[in-house]
Design an enzyme around this catalytic site. Structure first.
Site, PDB file in Angstrom:
ATOM      1  N   SER A 262      24.122 -15.061  20.374  1.00 60.04           N
ATOM      2  CA  SER A 262      24.497 -16.165  19.499  1.00 60.04           C
ATOM      3  C   SER A 262      25.566 -17.047  20.160  1.00 60.04           C
ATOM      4  O   SER A 262      25.297 -17.632  21.198  1.00 60.04           O
ATOM      5  CB  SER A 262      24.935 -15.584  18.149  1.00 60.04           C
ATOM      6  OG  SER A 262      25.071 -16.592  17.195  1.00 60.04           O
TER       7      SER A 262
ATOM      8  N   ASP B 269      14.766 -17.315  12.419  1.00 55.81           N
ATOM      9  CA  ASP B 269      16.217 -17.491  12.561  1.00 55.81           C
ATOM     10  C   ASP B 269      16.664 -18.747  11.798  1.00 55.81           C
ATOM     11  O   ASP B 269      16.255 -19.860  12.156  1.00 55.81           O
ATOM     12  CB  ASP B 269      16.543 -17.619  14.055  1.00 55.81           C
ATOM     13  CG  ASP B 269      18.040 -17.596  14.314  1.00 55.81           C
ATOM     14  OD1 ASP B 269      18.810 -17.944  13.400  1.00 55.81           O
ATOM     15  OD2 ASP B 269      18.439 -17.242  15.437  1.00 55.81           O
TER      16      ASP B 269
ATOM     17  N   HIS C 263      18.350 -13.950  12.548  1.00 58.71           N
ATOM     18  CA  HIS C 263      19.409 -14.092  13.552  1.00 58.71           C
ATOM     19  C   HIS C 263      19.857 -12.721  14.095  1.00 58.71           C
ATOM     20  O   HIS C 263      20.510 -12.643  15.129  1.00 58.71           O
ATOM     21  CB  HIS C 263      20.584 -14.854  12.935  1.00 58.71           C
ATOM     22  CG  HIS C 263      21.493 -15.478  13.958  1.00 58.71           C
ATOM     23  ND1 HIS C 263      21.067 -16.445  14.845  1.00 58.71           N
ATOM     24  CD2 HIS C 263      22.801 -15.263  14.252  1.00 58.71           C
ATOM     25  CE1 HIS C 263      22.079 -16.800  15.626  1.00 58.71           C
ATOM     26  NE2 HIS C 263      23.138 -16.090  15.289  1.00 58.71           N
TER      27      HIS C 263
HETATM   28  C1  MLT Z   1      27.260 -21.321  17.829  1.00 56.94           C
HETATM   29  O1  MLT Z   1      28.150 -21.818  17.157  1.00 56.94           O
HETATM   30  O2  MLT Z   1      27.391 -20.986  19.010  1.00 56.94           O
HETATM   31  C2  MLT Z   1      25.954 -21.146  17.147  1.00 56.94           C
HETATM   32  O3  MLT Z   1      25.903 -21.911  15.994  1.00 56.94           O
HETATM   33  C3  MLT Z   1      25.674 -19.728  16.865  1.00 56.94           C
HETATM   34  C4  MLT Z   1      26.742 -19.099  16.037  1.00 56.94           C
HETATM   35  O4  MLT Z   1      27.699 -18.607  16.593  1.00 56.94           O
HETATM   36  O5  MLT Z   1      26.624 -19.082  14.808  1.00 56.94           O
END
Ligand code: MLT
Length: 205
Positions: A106, A156, A187
């Site tokens: 992520s 996701d 996710h």
């Molecule tokens: C980010 O902010 O890198 C993406 O939106 C993924 C997350 O951390 O939620």
């Protein structure tokens, strides 16, 4: 703190030359992905920093303005800072600098993609779980010696599959050897994809 080692981090020595650089998601810390790293490669050393940015108390690797909308200046600065940390840690822990494989989840996958685009010499390969395009650099790097595996979730709600596909195209446009797999997942990571990522890493050395 030793000079250059300016991220809180966990280091676990390994018995092979490889090092896994583990980059956690929003709200994670340096300990979160250590079991995942061990599962993917039990012999590698592990270097796992904690993101320095706090969003409502949750650690991240760079600032965002909203979900999926990044503060690009901060992202660039933090990418260079992280690359410098990896270089300093490689010296300090005597790691082979050309054997570093990043595993990001992520937010960690997004800064890992940014490392590939802005500081490609830092990494030999990347496993990116739930990644999107972090930024489009002015000049594409030469990623012809980089190997990248990307795992995306078909359901996701945070990262649309079209975003992951854009990342694949960007990395391939820079010459990287990219494998993309879509899973019936949201996710959150699934055991199935962790096994597939492990097989990918184990089968190309
Ligand atoms: C980010 O902010 O890198 C993406 O939106 C993924 C997350 O951390 O939620």
């Amino acid at each position: 703190m030793k000079p250059g080692l300016d991220f809180a981090h966990e280091f676990v020595p390994g018995s092979s030359k490889r090092t896994l650089l583990l980059l956690h998601g929003t709200g994670g810390n340096e300990h979160d992905l250590v079991p995942l790293g061990r599962e993917i490669d039990p012999t590698a050393a592990i270097l796992s920093p904690r993101g320095k940015v706090l969003e409502n108390g949750m650690p991240r690797f760079f600032r965002r303005l909203a979900e999926g909308i990044f503060d690009e200046e901060d992202l660039k600065r933090r990418t260079h800072e992280l690359a410098d940390f990896v270089g300093a840690a490689a010296k300090h822990y005597e790691l082979a600098p050309d054997q570093i494989v990043v595993i990001g989840y992520s937010n960690g996958a997004n800064i890992a993609a940014s490392l590939l685009l802005l500081r490609p010499e830092t990494l030999r390969a990347a496993i990116l779980f739930r990644a999107m395009v972090p930024l489009v650099p002015e000049k594409l790097p030469d990623l012809s010696s980089a190997r990248v595996w990307i795992g995306a979730g078909n359901r996701d709600p945070i990262i649309p599959t079209s975003e992951t596909q854009r990342l694949v195209e960007l990395l391939r446009g820079a010459g990287a050897d990219v494998t993309i797999r879509f899973f019936d997942a949201d996710h959150n990571l699934t055991n199935n994809e962790i096994e597939i990522a492990r097989d990918w890493l184990m089968n190309w050395q």
